[in-house]
Write an enzyme that holds these catalytic residues in place. Structure first.
Site, PDB file in Angstrom:
ATOM      1  N   ALA A 297       0.810  -1.266  -0.141  1.00 25.50           N
ATOM      2  CA  ALA A 297       0.148   0.186  -0.011  1.00 25.50           C
ATOM      3  C   ALA A 297       0.804   1.035   0.109  1.00 25.50           C
ATOM      4  CB  ALA A 297      -0.868   0.057   1.312  1.00 25.50           C
ATOM      5  N   GLU A 301       1.268   3.837  -6.787  1.00 24.75           N
ATOM      6  CA  GLU A 301       1.143   3.177  -8.111  1.00 24.75           C
ATOM      7  C   GLU A 301       0.844   4.386  -9.216  1.00 24.75           C
ATOM      8  OE1 GLU A 301      -0.506   2.519  -5.566  1.00 24.75           O
ATOM      9  OE2 GLU A 301      -0.364   0.483  -4.988  1.00 24.75           O
ATOM     10  N   ASP A 343      27.251  30.555 -29.302  1.00 25.31           N
ATOM     11  CA  ASP A 343      28.480  31.221 -30.184  1.00 25.31           C
ATOM     12  C   ASP A 343      28.848  32.704 -29.999  1.00 25.31           C
ATOM     13  OD1 ASP A 343      26.665  32.963 -31.307  1.00 25.31           O
ATOM     14  OD2 ASP A 343      26.351  31.898 -33.321  1.00 25.31           O
TER      15      ASP A 343
END
Length: 554
Positions: A297, A301, A343
């Site tokens: 329990a 889940e 860059d």
């Protein structure tokens, strides 16, 4: 056959490299020689990973610690049901397994869709290339290219492998995919006197880039994994797979929950055994079942499913912005970034250009929209409508920009793209936003000549027959300072007025103001040419060419 090292092709002269590669710039390789080199060098393709079977991909969705914990909980719950048989079916075990299965299906489908999109992107690479073999121009599959092949490059072509230029006519290539530079790079055939970075090799063209302007001829130097793009692919192959921060955190949570579950079971069972009298095995079994049930329990889940659902929403949002995410957990990685390296200009480019403002004698016009979609608001600089003299100047300017242009605007699968130079594509898009239709412009202005852009002239001009006027029209675009020096009048409404010193100074000031706003400026001009004058100039140019040819032959 000995493999030829052409890694320093940019340092050699074109003639020397051709001799070393054993190829003729006019006739190319023979078919027999090309077949031998193909066996020696291998096909011009990047190494691909071995395909993973679908069943292994699906089973891989069950390897997370939390998912394994849920499976164990489901098995224990099923075992308890077999012992107790208190319900018709092991509903709790079925529910847990259903959640785990649904989570795996969602992740598997997302990964499959991403892989299909990646496969579609691979099809965008150059499938065929135009080369000279046996003295004949042929189109062959790019996978069959070998070092020494003579490649013909036209505007809009995708470069299929690394090559050294041996002929270039105003050739420019877009190398953003390789170097990150958004502007096209001008190419020439002169050898480089010292070692240079990839972005500075002006006499080379590279796999995965595209020709945006001009045309040329090059000799193949590297194919497949030996290309610059192949070297990048090789680095990616050696990069170890790392878990994302979310995956690491979920694994940590799974391990902690596993320990908590075991602790709960042990504590509960020990407590009952200490404080209660266990008379027989049946009572002991009940205690064990109670401890295990409490432990099961404690397992959340719904956590994997909630995480998968949330990440799937993130994937869908990124997909709407044309970003492909192969693994669900990778969506969260961007949110965990605390350092972004860009860059040297400090920008991240999409390699797209957009016209934002047009300045004419009567004022300025703002154009809305982004990218190459030909949709966007067109309004004056003060937010009002564009009408009267301002409208006339806008139409004449963008019509000239659209005609002095070699780019092509296309819509593919709901996305607008430009084939050719990004700047020229942006001008076409601006013309469409202003309501200028290509069919009408094509019907009126028939191109009969062109002077291509060059780094010396800094201008590009086209000559057109005007169906509505006796004279020809010349349209020119280029650097503002160079073009302004060649102009004698400016368009005010529909009237051409002489350019005064004050107006020239004002135009230069406006150009500087736009440049200070980090906008790239471009000037547009046009003029009328008498048909007879154009014919005479063509005749003189032809006569000069014939004389030069005769002198050379003598």
């Amino acid at each position: 056959m000995v493999t030829i090292d052409a890694s320093n092709a940019h340092l050699e002269t074109a003639a020397g490299l051709l001799a070393r590669l054993g190829t003729n710039p006019q006739t190319g390789l023979s078919s027999t020689e090309a077949e031998g080199r193909l066996r020696n060098y291998g096909p011009n393709v990047l190494n691909a990973e071995e395909p993973v079977p679908a069943w292994r991909k699906f089973l891989a969705q069950f390897t997370d610690v939390l998912v394994v914990l849920l499976i164990i909980a489901a098995l224990i719950s099923g075992a308890l049901w077999l012992i107790e048989r208190d319900t018709a079916l092991p509903y709790e075990a079925i529910a847990i397994l259903a959640i785990v299965f649904l989570n795996a299906v969602m992740s598997y489908l997302q990964q499959s869709r991403a892989e299909q999109a990646i496969a579609a992107l691979k099809q965008m690479a150059a499938a065929r290339a135009k080369v000279i073999r046996d003295g004949v121009v042929q189109q062959i599959p790019s996978a069959e290219l070998v070092p020494g092949d003579i490649l013909l490059i036209e505007e809009g072509d995708t470069i299929p492998a690394d090559a050294r230029l041996i002929q270039s006519t105003a050739l420019q290539t877009a190398e953003a995919a390789l170097t990150g530079e958004s502007l096209p790079v001008s190419k020439d055939i002169a050898p480089i006197e010292h070692e240079a970075a990839v972005g500075d090799r002006h006499n080379m063209v590279f796999s995965g880039t595209s020709a945006t302007y001009g045309h040329g001829r090059a000799v193949m130097t590297s194919t497949g994994m030996a290309t610059q793009m192949g070297k990048i692919a090789g680095l990616l192959e050696t990069t170890p797979d790392e878990k994302t921060p979310l995956q690491s955190e979920l694994d940590r949570v799974g391990r902690v929950l596993g320990l908590i579950v075991i602790a709960i079971a042990v504590v509960m069972i020990a407590t009952i055994l200490v404080f209660e009298e266990i008379a027989d095995f049946s009572a002991l079994l009940d205690v064990l079942i109670l401890g295990v049930a409490l432990a099961v329990a404690a397992v959340p889940e719904g956590l994997p499913t909630v995480v998968t659902a949330v990440l799937s929403l993130g994937v869908q949002r990124m997909a709407r912005r044309n970003a492909i995410v192969r693994h669900l957990a990778a969506v969260e990685t961007l949110g965990s970034a605390n350092v972004i390296a860009s860059d040297k200009t400090g920008t991240l480019t999409r390699n797209e250009m957009t016209v934002k403002r047009v300045v004419t004698a009567s004022g300025s016009i703002e154009l809305g929209g982004i990218g190459y979609s030909p949709h966007g608001d067109v309004r004056s600089g003060d937010g009002g409508p564009v009408d009267g003299a301002l409208r006339t100047e806008l139409v004449r300017t963008l019509a000239a920009a659209d005609r002095a242009n070699n780019a092509v605007l296309q819509e593919r699968q709901g996305r607008w793209i430009v084939q050719g130079d990004p700047t020229e594509g942006a001008l076409i898009v601006a013309a469409r936003k202003a309501g200028l239709e290509p069919d009408e412009l094509d019907a009126r202005f028939d191109r009969i000549g062109e002077v291509p852009f060059s780094s010396e002239r800094k201008l590009m001009s086209t000559i057109h027959a005007d169906a509505e006027r006796e004279h020809l029209r010349a349209f020119t675009k280029g650097a503002a300072d160079v073009l302004l020096a060649r102009c004698s009048h400016e368009l005010v409404g529909s009237e051409a007025r002489p350019l005064t010193a004050e107006r020239r100074a004002a135009i230069r000031a406006a150009n500087d103001a736009l440049a200070n706003e980090a906008l790239r400026t471009l000037a547009i001009a046009f003029r009328s040419i008498p048909r007879d004058a154009y014919r005479r100039s063509r005749l003189l140019a032809t006569s000069s060419a014939i004389s030069s040819s005769s002198a050379s032959s003598e």
